[in-house]
Scaffold this active site. Structure first.
Site, PDB file in Angstrom:
ATOM      1  N   ASP A  90      -4.284  10.042   4.441  1.00 39.76           N
ATOM      2  CA  ASP A  90      -4.558  10.806   5.428  1.00 39.76           C
ATOM      3  C   ASP A  90      -3.443  11.953   5.943  1.00 39.76           C
ATOM      4  OD1 ASP A  90      -2.248   9.450   6.699  1.00 39.76           O
ATOM      5  OD2 ASP A  90      -3.820   7.841   7.446  1.00 39.76           O
ATOM      6  N   GLN A 126       4.374   9.344   4.629  1.00 40.72           N
ATOM      7  CA  GLN A 126       5.591   9.200   3.989  1.00 40.72           C
ATOM      8  C   GLN A 126       6.469  10.485   3.993  1.00 40.72           C
ATOM      9  OE1 GLN A 126       4.290   7.553   0.024  1.00 40.72           O
ATOM     10  NE2 GLN A 126       4.396   5.626   0.752  1.00 40.72           N
ATOM     11  N   THR A 144      -9.351   3.076   6.385  1.00 45.23           N
ATOM     12  CA  THR A 144      -9.273   1.643   6.941  1.00 45.23           C
ATOM     13  C   THR A 144      -7.516   1.553   7.201  1.00 45.23           C
ATOM     14  OG1 THR A 144      -8.843   1.197   4.499  1.00 45.23           O
ATOM     15  CG2 THR A 144     -10.984   0.583   5.328  1.00 45.23           C
ATOM     16  N   ASP A 179       0.677  -1.207  -0.001  1.00 40.98           N
ATOM     17  CA  ASP A 179      -0.086  -0.149  -0.031  1.00 40.98           C
ATOM     18  C   ASP A 179       0.958   1.142  -0.114  1.00 40.98           C
ATOM     19  OD1 ASP A 179      -2.186  -1.454  -0.008  1.00 40.98           O
ATOM     20  OD2 ASP A 179      -2.965  -1.238   2.135  1.00 40.98           O
ATOM     21  N   ASP A 186      -2.401  12.538  21.471  1.00 45.58           N
ATOM     22  CA  ASP A 186      -1.008  12.242  20.869  1.00 45.58           C
ATOM     23  C   ASP A 186      -1.127  12.992  19.662  1.00 45.58           C
ATOM     24  OD1 ASP A 186      -0.169  10.762  23.012  1.00 45.58           O
ATOM     25  OD2 ASP A 186      -0.322   8.847  22.021  1.00 45.58           O
ATOM     26  N   ARG A 240       2.683   6.263  -2.866  1.00 53.74           N
ATOM     27  CA  ARG A 240       3.495   7.017  -3.322  1.00 53.74           C
ATOM     28  C   ARG A 240       3.319   7.291  -4.782  1.00 53.74           C
ATOM     29  NH1 ARG A 240       8.470   6.138  -6.340  1.00 53.74           N
ATOM     30  NH2 ARG A 240       9.873   7.799  -5.915  1.00 53.74           N
TER      31      ARG A 240
END
Length: 231
Positions: free
Chosen positions: A80, A183, A124, A4, A113, A9
């Site tokens: 996200d 990422q 998901t 994933d 946090d 990317r």
């Protein structure tokens, strides 16, 4: 070809170019990369024969703002946008507000946090692990999920995709970080604000007719798996 993370990317690389993405899972879970490695040749042949379907997934745009002015280019996410402390187990207070056209309404403030702003595609992923709801990809919404909130009154929130969400730190001494799709990372200054809205471009994911969202949930996440019958 990958997991994933590889697909995320690739989605950023083709964003705005109208290029479909066909994911083949060479990783472990592979929730977005539906086609197994063993099915590569057959699946690709079916896509080239015109059997492929396009799932158009909307993206998020995250703009870092200081004193009302943008700081650099916006970041784009298929899954996200996360605002969090870079060190583990350190809560920080944040303030959230939502804009709908000219109307700005406060969501409120809480210590946690961090906070996850996810698309239905990303519901998901990290948001799910943090207790957020599963959203069918066709639903037009943004999921707001606090990460380990220090309050029993803070629960995941689903807002329309037309809304803009502003996240503002409340502790000048706390260093925060913006992470996009797990990422891309950027350190936030104490007076920075992150403005998250629907991105200008969609990403087209290619799937085969037998690959469905609920089928993937059953296979990959053991969704609604019944316990074995007693003998």
């Amino acid at each position: 070809l990958g997991g994933d993370g590889t697909l995320l990317r690739a989605a950023r690389l083709v964003s705005g170019r109208g290029i479909p993405v066909f994911g083949v899972n060479l990783g472990q879970l592979g929730f977005l990369t539906n086609t197994a490695e063993a099915e590569l040749e057959e699946g690709l042949a079916r896509v080239l024969a015109g059997e492929g379907l396009l799932d158009r997934r909307f993206t998020l745009a995250a703009q870092v703002v200081a004193a009302g002015s943008p700081k650099g280019e916006a970041y784009h996410a298929l899954n996200d946008v996360v605002i969090h402390r870079p060190t583990a187990s350190r809560v920080t207070p944040v303030h959230l507000a939502v804009r709908d056209g000219d109307l700005i309404d406060e969501i409120g403030s809480f210590s946690a946090d961090g906070v996850i702003l996810a698309t239905p595609t990303g519901s998901t992923a990290y948001s799910l692990a943090a207790g957020g709801p599963i959203i069918v990809p066709e639903v037009e919404c943004i999921v707001v999920t606090a990460i380990c909130p220090h309050s029993l009154a803070v629960r995941p929130l689903v807002v329309p995709a037309r809304n803009t969400i502003n996240v503002r730190p409340l502790a000048p001494s706390h260093e925060l970080q913006l992470t996009v799709d797990g990422q891309v990372e950027r350190t936030l200054d104490p007076r920075d604000e992150v403005v998250v809205s629907r991105g200008p471009h969609d990403v087209a994911l290619v799937r085969l007719p037998n690959q469905t969202f609920f089928g993937t949930m059953r296979r990959k996440l053991n969704w609604a798996l019944r316990p074995p019958e007693r003998a």
